[in-house]
Design a protein around this motif. Structure first.
Motif, PDB file in Angstrom:
ATOM      1  N   GLY A   1      -5.906   1.814  46.394  1.00  0.00           N
ATOM      2  CA  GLY A   1      -4.520   2.078  46.745  1.00  0.00           C
ATOM      3  C   GLY A   1      -4.352   3.466  47.327  1.00  0.00           C
ATOM      4  O   GLY A   1      -3.630   3.665  48.317  1.00  0.00           O
TER       5      GLY A   1
ATOM      6  N   ASP B   1      -4.000   2.667  50.960  1.00  0.00           N
ATOM      7  CA  ASP B   1      -2.593   2.323  50.763  1.00  0.00           C
ATOM      8  C   ASP B   1      -2.407   0.840  50.496  1.00  0.00           C
ATOM      9  O   ASP B   1      -1.374   0.257  50.842  1.00  0.00           O
TER      10      ASP B   1
ATOM     11  N   ARG C   1      -1.706  -2.410  48.114  1.00  0.00           N
ATOM     12  CA  ARG C   1      -0.923  -2.723  46.929  1.00  0.00           C
ATOM     13  C   ARG C   1      -1.348  -4.085  46.396  1.00  0.00           C
ATOM     14  O   ARG C   1      -1.624  -5.003  47.176  1.00  0.00           O
TER      15      ARG C   1
END
Length: 261
Positions: free
Chosen positions: A29, A33, A35
């Motif tokens: 994450g 980035d 999720r």
């Protein structure tokens, strides 16, 4: 080029099995980035790694009896059961028998003739990942194998893949594409596994596109990852590095020369 216009034999899914799912989700994450989105209460903890709402991979917790943390590359098949039978005939092995996955498709986990794990995904409602060949997504796969010729023969018979020799600094590189799809559909390569390297066994290595290789490598180290091959530039290809997450799963990153990042 690896795209989401999936054809038989091309990678269409990838997932991570890890000994510490929460820790791995934190690492990836912060790095990409991504999720995590659970696949639901019936999925046994399996879920999707998403970038801006688009699925780039799957992830799950693995037990100590399921081997070390690793990424698994899945290849598209119209018939997972038939592909599994063909793999066995070509001296591979079926690790997870073909099975329906909640109507989303059929999957199997196999090994090739050298013992390298890989997956098969027969599309149902889920065709594959939502994005490829963009920053934060899968863009290339590489097979590290002790015998390129034997591996090429196995994957030709099992998945219909074709190989071709491409001039490369210091020699040639064996590129891979789906049968009959031509060089524009190249999605990976095969690399001889030298006995004097730190690689203790053959494996498939996924590459993720990034905007800046050096920044990602530095960030991976800050997050507890390991650099297995420092960032280097190959003219006409891009700047790449080979890494491992804090739990040992191997992957690579590249800022492609074609400028995706």
């Amino acid at each position: 080029m690896l795209t989401t216009r999936f054809v038989d034999g091309a990678p269409n899914w990838i997932d991570l099995a890890t000994s510490d799912l929460d820790g791995a989700l934190s690492f990836y994450g912060a790095l990409f980035d991504w999720r995590f989105q659970s696949a639901g209460p019936d999925a046994g903890g399996y879920g999707f790694l998403q970038l801006d709402g688009r699925t780039v991979a799957g992830a799950m917790q693995s037990g100590a009896d399921q081997g070390p943390p690793a990424w698994t590359v899945y290849f598209r098949s119209e018939d997972a059961a038939a592909t599994a039978r063909t793999a066995e005939e070509a001296h591979g092995r079926v690790v997870v028998q073909p099975m329906d996955v909640m109507g989303q498709g059929h999957m199997a986990v196999l090994t090739d003739q050298a013992g390298v794990p890989f997956g098969i995904w027969q599309p149902g409602r889920t065709k594959g990942v939502d994005v490829a060949n963009e920053p934060g997504a899968l863009c290339w796969v590489e097979l590290y194998t002790p015998d390129v010729a034997a591996s090429a023969a196995f994957y030709s018979r099992t998945l219909g893949l074709e190989t071709s020799a491409v001039p490369f600094p210091g020699g040639t590189y064996t590129c891979v594409n789906p049968g009959g799809a031509g060089e524009d559909a190249m999605f990976g390569g095969m690399v001889p596994l030298a006995p004097d390297t730190s690689d203790d066994s053959p494996y498939w290595l996924p590459y993720f596109e990034v905007g800046d290789t050096d920044v990602v490598v530095a960030r991976a180290q800050e997050l507890g990852g390991t650099v297995r091959m420092p960032a280097s530039t190959v003219e006409g290809v891009g700047r790449m590095a080979r890494l491992a997450d804090p739990y040992g799963a191997r992957f690579a990153v590249i800022k492609s020369a074609s400028g995706q990042g």
